[in-house]
Design a protein around this motif. Sequence first.
Motif, mmCIF file in Angstrom:
data_model
loop_
_atom_site.group_PDB
_atom_site.id
_atom_site.type_symbol
_atom_site.label_atom_id
_atom_site.label_comp_id
_atom_site.label_asym_id
_atom_site.label_seq_id
_atom_site.Cartn_x
_atom_site.Cartn_y
_atom_site.Cartn_z
ATOM 1 N N LEU A 132 0.842 -1.197 0.000
ATOM 2 C CA LEU A 132 0.000 0.000 0.000
ATOM 3 C C LEU A 132 0.883 1.255 0.000
ATOM 4 C CD1 LEU A 132 -2.727 1.437 0.112
ATOM 5 C CD2 LEU A 132 -2.633 1.216 2.610
ATOM 6 N N GLY A 133 1.921 1.243 0.808
ATOM 7 C CA GLY A 133 2.870 2.361 0.814
ATOM 8 C C GLY A 133 3.531 2.539 -0.537
ATOM 9 N N ALA A 134 3.870 1.425 -1.177
ATOM 10 C CA ALA A 134 4.477 1.485 -2.511
ATOM 11 C C ALA A 134 3.498 2.094 -3.510
ATOM 12 C CB ALA A 134 4.898 0.082 -2.963
ATOM 13 N N ILE A 135 2.260 1.665 -3.468
ATOM 14 C CA ILE A 135 1.249 2.171 -4.402
ATOM 15 C C ILE A 135 1.024 3.667 -4.188
ATOM 16 C CG2 ILE A 135 -1.217 2.061 -4.976
ATOM 17 C CD1 ILE A 135 -0.928 -1.042 -4.416
ATOM 18 N N LEU A 136 0.896 4.091 -2.949
ATOM 19 C CA LEU A 136 0.694 5.521 -2.671
ATOM 20 C C LEU A 136 1.913 6.344 -3.104
ATOM 21 C CD1 LEU A 136 -1.003 5.335 0.843
ATOM 22 C CD2 LEU A 136 -2.079 5.893 -1.348
ATOM 23 N N GLY A 137 3.106 5.856 -2.794
ATOM 24 C CA GLY A 137 4.321 6.556 -3.188
ATOM 25 C C GLY A 137 4.481 6.627 -4.692
ATOM 26 N N LEU A 138 4.156 5.533 -5.365
ATOM 27 C CA LEU A 138 4.236 5.527 -6.828
ATOM 28 C C LEU A 138 3.216 6.485 -7.443
ATOM 29 C CD1 LEU A 138 4.804 1.734 -7.516
ATOM 30 C CD2 LEU A 138 6.356 3.579 -8.164
ATOM 31 N N ALA A 139 2.023 6.535 -6.889
ATOM 32 C CA ALA A 139 0.982 7.417 -7.434
ATOM 33 C C ALA A 139 1.437 8.877 -7.374
ATOM 34 C CB ALA A 139 -0.324 7.228 -6.666
ATOM 35 N N VAL A 140 1.928 9.306 -6.226
ATOM 36 C CA VAL A 140 2.416 10.680 -6.092
ATOM 37 C C VAL A 140 3.625 10.888 -7.009
ATOM 38 C CG1 VAL A 140 3.505 12.327 -4.505
ATOM 39 C CG2 VAL A 140 1.533 10.974 -3.752
ATOM 40 N N GLY A 141 4.532 9.924 -6.997
ATOM 41 C CA GLY A 141 5.738 10.023 -7.813
ATOM 42 C C GLY A 141 5.440 10.131 -9.296
ATOM 43 N N TYR A 142 4.457 9.392 -9.783
ATOM 44 C CA TYR A 142 4.139 9.415 -11.212
ATOM 45 C C TYR A 142 3.572 10.762 -11.659
ATOM 46 C CZ TYR A 142 5.096 4.494 -12.160
ATOM 47 O OH TYR A 142 5.706 3.299 -12.350
ATOM 48 N N VAL A 143 2.798 11.410 -10.808
ATOM 49 C CA VAL A 143 2.286 12.739 -11.164
ATOM 50 C C VAL A 143 3.449 13.722 -11.290
ATOM 51 C CG1 VAL A 143 0.907 14.702 -10.358
ATOM 52 C CG2 VAL A 143 0.006 12.370 -10.157
ATOM 53 N N VAL A 144 4.343 13.701 -10.317
ATOM 54 C CA VAL A 144 5.517 14.577 -10.363
ATOM 55 C C VAL A 144 6.379 14.229 -11.570
ATOM 56 C CG1 VAL A 144 7.642 15.213 -9.139
ATOM 57 C CG2 VAL A 144 5.496 14.979 -7.872
ATOM 58 N N LYS A 145 6.537 12.943 -11.848
ATOM 59 C CA LYS A 145 7.386 12.487 -12.960
ATOM 60 C C LYS A 145 6.839 12.958 -14.307
ATOM 61 C CE LYS A 145 10.297 8.876 -14.567
ATOM 62 N NZ LYS A 145 10.801 9.778 -15.568
ATOM 63 N N TYR A 146 5.544 12.905 -14.498
ATOM 64 C CA TYR A 146 4.961 13.388 -15.752
ATOM 65 C C TYR A 146 5.348 14.845 -15.986
ATOM 66 C CZ TYR A 146 1.779 15.360 -19.117
ATOM 67 O OH TYR A 146 1.277 16.043 -20.194
#
Length: 140
Positions: free
Chosen positions: A109-123
């Motif tokens: 769950l922590g990975a999914i939440l971190g990835l979600a935030v990270g992907y928005v910033v990455k875009y």
Amino acid sequence: MTLGTLIFRYAAFAVIATIVNLAVQRLVLLQGTTTFWFLAAMGLGTIAGLVVKYILDKRWIFADTSTGVKAHGKKFGLYTAMGVFTTVIFWGTETAFWLIWQTDGMRELGAILGLAVGYVVKYLLDRRFVFTDSRLEPAA
């Protein structure tokens, strides 16, 4: 491409890359659950997800048709560099969830939440710094 199509594709590709990432992590964690295996799982999962996401983003998000080792090398290098910051977000969130709850479900769950935030910033970073020759502005 419409804004809706862009959001749908980017979200779908993020889900695909997340599944690849977590699948690789699970495979590595079958070897053990020590700190070494935990770090190896995060590292190898991140690499696998990064490669999948780059291939999908390059073609289907940024419509980048450049070819050749030189073009791919430069862009993948920049893409990876932009991912360093977002990986810190992802790893930090995943690690915090693991340290707090110490269960695989909460780690993921922590990975999914971190990835979600990270992907928005990455875009936003990729659009500005990596795929500069394929500036796509989503239609309203």
